[in-house]
Scaffold this motif. Structure first.
Motif: not given
Length: 296
Positions: A82-83, A235-236, A251, A276
């Motif tokens: 999903t991320t 992404l974050n 995410t 991450n």
């Protein structure tokens, strides 16, 4: 001539540095220790604790068991997928929308064009949750769009419920991060000689050909730099996903929050955080390389 000037500049810089050392007693390694120590304590030590905790299962000791359990879990694989697709989709959307909007602002004369360009800079300072809150006011279940629909049709409910789906998160991220692509594009377009556009037009090139052969080559470095930055930030991103209340959209940052705060599973949360961090550092390194080549 150029080499002589360069030599004079280097000699002057060397003399200035020597004079500074004599007056202040400055020594490179000694004066570098305090800022390095601050960085180590404030930034590196917390990261080291996260990495160490990721190798510390609840049973005690040090092992790769937390990594094995997290990587084997369906929730982690789903969050990673999903991320990645949300970040990639938002980046593509920002690149396309940002390129079109930047071209309009830079090359299409209209009243207030300069004010709009300045507003792009101001928009960069807005928090992400503020944009999401605005979208909730418009497209939320009780938002303006559904209110106008029910008022006009007499229906009990409106048709706009996509904001709590992955598509709503994607829309919010594109809305918020597009100016991060527009800013380097506007800077690149300001350096483009408009005489090139006039010459291409006088030679019979249509708008599409001018964009493809004149504008796009100049925009590619800025697009690459802006797209890399947006990819890292998407992404974050945590606030947008949290404020949209999207069901089933988890995410990696949301998974860290769930593992640490809701489940108190700190080793698993640290494992996800390490993954991450690794993705972010890799993409940020790519962004630095691209932006350096683009001169951004």
């Amino acid at each position: 001539m150029a080499s002589a000037v360069t030599g004079d500049v280097r000699a002057a810089a060397s003399d200035t540095g020597s004079a500074l050392k004599r007056r202040t007693g400055w020594q490179g390694p000694a004066w570098a220790l305090p800022p390095v120590a601050v960085i180590a304590v404030v930034f590196l030590y917390p990261l080291l604790l996260v990495v160490r905790q990721s190798f510390s299962p609840d049973e005690g000791g040090t092992s790769f068991a937390p990594y094995t359990e997290v990587f084997a879990s369906a929730s982690f694989r789903s969050a990673l997928t999903t991320t990645v697709w949300l970040a990639a989709g938002a980046t593509v959307g920002c690149l396309v929308l940002g390129f079109v909007l930047a071209m309009v602002i830079a090359f299409v004369p209209f009243p207030g064009g300069k004010a709009v360009a300045r507003f792009v800079d101001v928009f960069l300072s807005f928090p992400s949750f503020l944009i999401t809150l605005a979208l909730l006011f418009i497209y939320g279940n009780s938002g303006m769009a559904n209110g106008l629909w029910t008022g006009a049709t007499g229906a009990a409910d409106g048709p706009f419920h996509f904001l709590t789906t992955p598509w709503g998160v994607l829309l919010a991220e594109i809305t918020y991060f597009t100016p991060f692509v527009m800013r380097p594009l506007l800077a690149a377009f300001s350096q483009l000689d408009t005489a090139q556009l006039e010459v291409a037009s006088s030679l019979g090139a249509g708008p599409a050909r001018i964009v493809r052969q004149v504008i796009l080559p100049e925009a590619l470095p800025a697009l690459a730099a802006g797209g890399s930055l947006v990819l890292v930030m998407c992404l974050n991103e945590f606030g947008i996903v949290l404020f949209t209340g999207a069901k089933g959209v988890t995410t990696l940052p949301m998974l860290v929050y769930g593992k640490a705060i809701l489940e108190s599973d700190y080793p698993a949360a640290c494992v996800v955080a390490v993954v991450n961090i690794a993705l972010s550092v890799g993409l940020y390194s790519l962004y630095r390389v691209v932006s350096r080549r683009a001169g951004a």
